[in-house]
Design a protein around this motif. Structure first.
Motif, PDB file in Angstrom:
ATOM      1  N   VAL A   1       0.847  -1.193   0.000  1.00  0.00           N
ATOM      2  CA  VAL A   1       0.000   0.000   0.000  1.00  0.00           C
ATOM      3  C   VAL A   1       0.882   1.242   0.000  1.00  0.00           C
ATOM      4  O   VAL A   1       1.773   1.379   0.844  1.00  0.00           O
ATOM      5  N   ILE A   2       0.645   2.131  -0.962  1.00  0.00           N
ATOM      6  CA  ILE A   2       1.335   3.417  -1.039  1.00  0.00           C
ATOM      7  C   ILE A   2       0.284   4.509  -1.100  1.00  0.00           C
ATOM      8  O   ILE A   2      -0.563   4.515  -2.002  1.00  0.00           O
TER       9      ILE A   2
ATOM     10  N   LYS B   1      -0.628  -3.673  -4.030  1.00  0.00           N
ATOM     11  CA  LYS B   1      -2.058  -3.969  -4.094  1.00  0.00           C
ATOM     12  C   LYS B   1      -2.906  -2.710  -4.212  1.00  0.00           C
ATOM     13  O   LYS B   1      -4.008  -2.758  -4.749  1.00  0.00           O
ATOM     14  N   LEU B   2      -2.403  -1.596  -3.693  1.00  0.00           N
ATOM     15  CA  LEU B   2      -3.180  -0.359  -3.662  1.00  0.00           C
ATOM     16  C   LEU B   2      -2.257   0.839  -3.714  1.00  0.00           C
ATOM     17  O   LEU B   2      -1.257   0.897  -2.990  1.00  0.00           O
ATOM     18  N   VAL B   3      -2.599   1.808  -4.576  1.00  0.00           N
ATOM     19  CA  VAL B   3      -1.890   3.081  -4.599  1.00  0.00           C
ATOM     20  C   VAL B   3      -2.926   4.193  -4.583  1.00  0.00           C
ATOM     21  O   VAL B   3      -3.875   4.188  -5.373  1.00  0.00           O
TER      22      VAL B   3
ATOM     23  N   ILE C   1     -11.256  -0.156 -17.923  1.00  0.00           N
ATOM     24  CA  ILE C   1     -11.179  -1.069 -16.800  1.00  0.00           C
ATOM     25  C   ILE C   1     -11.774  -0.366 -15.593  1.00  0.00           C
ATOM     26  O   ILE C   1     -11.273   0.668 -15.164  1.00  0.00           O
ATOM     27  N   THR C   2     -12.847  -0.890 -15.045  1.00  0.00           N
ATOM     28  CA  THR C   2     -13.550  -0.269 -13.938  1.00  0.00           C
ATOM     29  C   THR C   2     -13.235  -0.973 -12.637  1.00  0.00           C
ATOM     30  O   THR C   2     -13.226  -2.197 -12.582  1.00  0.00           O
ATOM     31  N   LEU C   3     -12.993  -0.207 -11.587  1.00  0.00           N
ATOM     32  CA  LEU C   3     -12.754  -0.756 -10.268  1.00  0.00           C
ATOM     33  C   LEU C   3     -14.053  -0.728  -9.488  1.00  0.00           C
ATOM     34  O   LEU C   3     -14.715   0.304  -9.403  1.00  0.00           O
TER      35      LEU C   3
ATOM     36  N   ARG D   1      -5.247  -1.902  -7.300  1.00  0.00           N
ATOM     37  CA  ARG D   1      -6.262  -0.859  -7.207  1.00  0.00           C
ATOM     38  C   ARG D   1      -5.616   0.516  -7.133  1.00  0.00           C
ATOM     39  O   ARG D   1      -4.596   0.697  -6.469  1.00  0.00           O
ATOM     40  N   ARG D   2      -6.243   1.469  -7.807  1.00  0.00           N
ATOM     41  CA  ARG D   2      -5.776   2.849  -7.789  1.00  0.00           C
ATOM     42  C   ARG D   2      -6.904   3.755  -7.331  1.00  0.00           C
ATOM     43  O   ARG D   2      -8.058   3.543  -7.676  1.00  0.00           O
TER      44      ARG D   2
END
Length: 278
Positions: free
Chosen positions: A194-195, A215-217, A257-259, A235-236
């Protein structure tokens, strides 16, 4: 006891008045946890330091600016919360508590951290958010087991290159600082998961696709011209987060591309570990 009465009593340094603030806490609780948060304390009552089997001590949201040397007796302490106080310097006695693995120092007036912090080699979680740090103290880079670092809402312009030595670091929160570029050292930390660089001044993001653990930014509220490129499944959160960094085309149409999930920033309150912290 009303908060106004607590505030008045807190100015009286007598043992009787301090005992009144503690509401007759005379023996160590069975769960080995003492929570004195929000008691308007101006000093830590010494008899707390006699609870030598104590594991968790919460002193958040008081008026503390020093700690007694007798705190060193709490050698079984694993969680210490000193956030929302008036510390201008970290009391060195904290650095004698070598079993600490979670330390909360946020929302104080810290401009630096002592070199003695390196003695806390069991530390896994460090929160130093909302202080007066203009640079990340290099001593943090010597905490070899550190997994989570929350340094948001300071005045950081950059990160030290030594941070790459923290091979166990998985989560770093840097929101609300003065970063004008994405910290290059983070590009050399493949284990980061995670950032968070939300609310900085970053104008360009390099590719993060080579970070296998990511995994996440979170990069929202930056004046950026691009979104960071990430590997599939990462994930962004930020501008263009629902678009592929390099949109794919099929039969002339752009496929977005949808999150479906939008993760939350670090919680406002401290998380309580489900299991034993160490």
């Amino acid at each position: 006891m009303g908060n106004s009465l607590k505030a008045i009593v807190a100015f009286v340094p007598s043992d009787e008045c301090q005992k009144y603030l503690l509401e007759d806490l005379e023996e160590m609780p069975v769960d080995k946890m003492v929570d004195l948060s929000g008691r308007q304390l101006r000093r830590l009552p010494l008899h707390i330091c006699s609870f030598r089997e104590l594991v968790k001590l919460y002193l958040s949201d008081n008026n503390l600016n020093h700690l007694p040397p007798e705190l060193e007796q709490l050698q079984n302490l694993q969680i210490l919360a000193l956030d929302f106080n008036n510390f201008k310097a970290l009391p060195l006695v904290v650095c004698t508590l070598k079993q600490l693995c979670i330390l909360y120092l946020g929302n104080n007036k810290l401009c630096s951290l002592p070199l003695e912090l390196r003695l806390l080699q069991n530390l896994k979680t460090l929160w130093i958010e909302s202080n007066c740090l203009q640079c990340l103290p290099e001593v943090v880079c010597e905490l070899s087991l550190l997994k989570t670092l929350h340094a948001g809402s300071n005045a950081l312009h950059t990160l030290p290159a030594q941070l790459r030595c923290l091979q166990e670091l998985r989560t770093i929160w840097l929101s609300g600082n003065l970063l004008s570029e994405f910290p290059p050292v983070l590009l050399d930390m493949p284990c980061l998961e995670v950032i968070d660089v939300d609310r900085n001044s970053i104008r360009f993001f390099p590719s993060l696709a080579h970070l296998p653990g990511l995994k996440l930014v979170i990069y929202d509220h930056n004046p950026c011209r691009n979104a960071p490129k990430v590997a599939k499944g990462v994930r962004r959160v930020g501008r263009w987060s629902e678009e592929s960094p390099e949109p794919r085309k099929r039969s002339g149409a752009v496929i977005e591309i949808t999150l479906n999930e939008k993760p939350s920033p670090p919680p406002a309150t401290k998380p309580e570990p489900e299991d034993e912290p160490c």
